[in-house]
Motif scaffolding. Structure first.
Motif, PDB file in Angstrom:
ATOM      1  N   CYS A 296       0.844  -1.187   0.000  1.00 61.16           N
ATOM      2  CA  CYS A 296       0.000   0.000   0.000  1.00 61.16           C
ATOM      3  C   CYS A 296       0.883   1.241   0.000  1.00 61.16           C
ATOM      4  O   CYS A 296       2.078   1.176   0.296  1.00 61.16           O
ATOM      5  CB  CYS A 296      -0.919   0.012   1.224  1.00 61.16           C
ATOM      6  SG  CYS A 296      -0.009  -0.183   2.792  1.00 61.16           S
TER       7      CYS A 296
ATOM      8  N   ASP B 175      -3.003   4.876   4.086  1.00 59.41           N
ATOM      9  CA  ASP B 175      -4.084   4.205   4.811  1.00 59.41           C
ATOM     10  C   ASP B 175      -5.332   4.068   3.942  1.00 59.41           C
ATOM     11  O   ASP B 175      -6.103   3.107   4.103  1.00 59.41           O
ATOM     12  CB  ASP B 175      -4.426   4.972   6.085  1.00 59.41           C
ATOM     13  CG  ASP B 175      -3.330   4.921   7.133  1.00 59.41           C
ATOM     14  OD1 ASP B 175      -2.390   4.111   6.967  1.00 59.41           O
ATOM     15  OD2 ASP B 175      -3.400   5.679   8.122  1.00 59.41           O
TER      16      ASP B 175
ATOM     17  N   CYS C 279      -6.094   0.749   2.182  1.00 61.16           N
ATOM     18  CA  CYS C 279      -6.405  -0.458   2.953  1.00 61.16           C
ATOM     19  C   CYS C 279      -7.883  -0.541   3.306  1.00 61.16           C
ATOM     20  O   CYS C 279      -8.550   0.481   3.503  1.00 61.16           O
ATOM     21  CB  CYS C 279      -5.565  -0.494   4.222  1.00 61.16           C
ATOM     22  SG  CYS C 279      -3.781  -0.456   3.917  1.00 61.16           S
TER      23      CYS C 279
ATOM     24  N   CYS D  77      -1.969   1.301   6.648  1.00 62.31           N
ATOM     25  CA  CYS D  77      -0.754   1.107   5.866  1.00 62.31           C
ATOM     26  C   CYS D  77       0.451   1.376   6.756  1.00 62.31           C
ATOM     27  O   CYS D  77       0.598   2.467   7.305  1.00 62.31           O
ATOM     28  CB  CYS D  77      -0.761   2.046   4.668  1.00 62.31           C
ATOM     29  SG  CYS D  77       0.551   1.721   3.457  1.00 62.31           S
TER      30      CYS D  77
ATOM     31  N   CYS E  76      -0.614  -3.435   4.230  1.00 60.13           N
ATOM     32  CA  CYS E  76      -1.799  -3.264   5.055  1.00 60.13           C
ATOM     33  C   CYS E  76      -1.736  -4.252   6.220  1.00 60.13           C
ATOM     34  O   CYS E  76      -1.574  -5.468   6.009  1.00 60.13           O
ATOM     35  CB  CYS E  76      -3.065  -3.511   4.236  1.00 60.13           C
ATOM     36  SG  CYS E  76      -3.369  -2.248   2.988  1.00 60.13           S
TER      37      CYS E  76
END
Length: 349
Positions: free
Chosen positions: A36, A39, A42, A48, A57
Motif C-alpha cells: 500500500c 491508509d 487499505c 498502511c 496493510c
C-alpha cells in the motif's frame, strides 16, 4: 540458450503480474499484507504500515470477542490485549514544566482493555511515572494518575458492557493513596470487590454477571498489604506471570518472574504473558509483535499447565507485519472459546 530465454521470460512475466496485482489494490480494496501507499488503500480495520522497508496493510483493530461469541463464560475464559506501561505514550506533553527524559512504550491505548500502570508518590499526589533510582522525578513523570483514571471512568460510563483491568506496579506509600485517586476519578462504583474474586484457582464471575452488576473494573496491586488495608487485590494471589523484558523473549523458554508463583500453579486462575524488550525499540516492535509473539504464547501455554494467556502484554501494540497482537489475541481466544486457532472460527456458519 532458448530455454534460458523462456525461463527468464516467465520470471519477468511473474514479477509483472505481481506488480500489476499490487498496483490494482487501492482505494480501500487492499487486504491484509497487500502492499500500500497510504491508509486510504487499505480495507476496514487495516492501516498502511512500513515494516522492514515494505509498506503493507496490517490490522489496526482488535476483535470484540463478546460481540462475536458471547459474554456468558467466566472472566478467566477470555483473553485481553494488554499494554505495558500504558501511560508512557509518545507525544504526551510534560505536566511538570520540565522536558521529559525517558522512554515511551505506546502510541495510544485505543481498543485495549487491560492497562499496566506504574504508580508513584510525587508532588504530594499519585503519578504515573518511569523511575530513576526507584524514584519519580519531574523529568520521568508522565501525568497524575487521576488524569488517566478519569479517562477510564469516561470509557466505562460511555460503554456499559465493557470491562477494564488495571494492573499496578505500585510504589505508592501514602496511606490510602490509591483509594483516594480511584475515588476522585469516580471509579469506585465500577469496582469488582476482592470478595468476588476466586481463591485456589476457581473460575471468576461470569462476564455477563459482572456487566449486570456494574462491577466492570478489576484492579490489581503489586503490594500485598493493600488487599487488607485498601481492598485492592494483590496480584500474585490471583495471577501467574512470565518473566518480562529481554529475558522473557528467548524462543522456546517461558518461566515465571520472581514475584509470581510458577506458571503451572493452577491455584491462580489468571495467566499474564509479557512479550516486550527491556528497553522499547519502536522499529523492532513490528517484528516482535508478529510471529514471534504467537510462538511465545504457545510456549507459555505449555509452561502454564496447558493454559492460554488471559492477558497479552506488549509495547507499541499496533505495530506488526500483518495480524500482530490482534491476531495473537484472536488465536488465544479461539483456543479458549472453541478449541480453534482463531476466535472467528468459533462463530457458527
Amino acid at each position: 540458450m532458448a530455454v534460458f530465454r523462456r525461463v527468464f521470460g516467465l520470471m519477468v512475466f511473474s514479477v509483472l503480474m505481481i506488480e500489476v496485482a499490487n498496483a490494482a489494490c487501492s482505494n480501500g480494496t487492499c487486504k491484509i499484507l497487500d502492499e500500500c501507499s497510504s491508509d486510504a488503500d487499505c480495507g476496514a480495520g487495516l492501516y498502511c504500515f512500513s515494516c522492514l522497508a515494505k509498506s503493507r496493510c496490517v490490522r489496526s483493530t482488535a476483535t470484540d470477542q463478546f460481540k462475536l461469541v458471547n459474554n456468558s463464560l467466566p472472566f478467566n475464559k477470555y483473553v485481553f490485549l494488554t499494554t505495558h506501561n500504558s501511560f508512557a505514550i509518545e507525544g504526551e506533553p510534560s505536566h511538570t514544566g520540565v522536558p521529559r527524559i525517558t522512554f515511551n512504550n505506546q502510541e495510544d491505548n485505543n481498543g485495549v482493555r487491560a492497562l499496566m500502570l506504574d504508580t508513584y508518590d510525587f508532588e504530594g499526589d499519585v503519578w504515573l511515572c518511569h523511575s530513576f533510582k526507584g524514584q519519580c522525578h519531574d523529568y520521568t513523570a508522565f501525568e497524575p494518575a487521576t488524569d488517566t483514571l478519569r479517562e477510564i471512568e469516561a470509557f466505562l460510563s460511555a460503554n456499559p458492557s465493557e470491562i477494564v483491568t488495571v494492573i499496578l506496579e505500585d510504589y505508592v506509600q501514602a496511606p490510602s493513596g490509591l483509594t483516594k485517586v480511584f475515588t476522585d476519578a469516580g471509579l469506585m462504583k465500577y469496582w469488582l470487590p476482592v470478595s468476588k474474586m476466586p481463591q485456589n484457582g476457581a473460575d471468576w464471575p461470569l462476564v455477563s454477571d459482572m456487566v449486570a452488576n456494574n462491577q466492570r473494573l478489576l484492579v490489581f496491586t503489586s503490594v500485598r498489604s493493600k488487599e487488607q488495608s485498601e481492598g485492592i487485590a494483590y496480584q500474585w494471589n490471583y495471577m501467574v506471570e512470565n518473566q518480562y523484558g529481554d529475558d522473557g523473549m528467548k524462543a522456546g523458554d517461558c518461566f515465571n518472574r520472581a514475584e509470581s508463583s510458577p506458571l503451572n500453579d493452577t491455584t491462580k486462575s489468571l495467566v499474564l504473558v509479557n512479550y516486550f524488550r527491556s528497553v522499547p525499540v519502536k522499529p523492532l516492535a513490528c517484528v516482535q509483535n508478529s510471529g514471534n509473539l504467537i510462538d511465545m504464547l504457545q510456549t507459555c501455554h505449555a509452561a502454564s499447565a496447558n493454559r492460554w494467556a488471559n492477558f497479552v502484554a506488549v509495547d507499541y501494540y499496533k505495530r506488526s507485519m500483518g495480524g500482530g497482537t490482534f491476531q495473537a489475541v484472536d488465536t488465544c481466544n479461539g483456543e479458549l472459546l472453541c478449541g480453534c486457532n482463531n476466535v472467528h472460527s468459533c462463530v457458527a456458519p
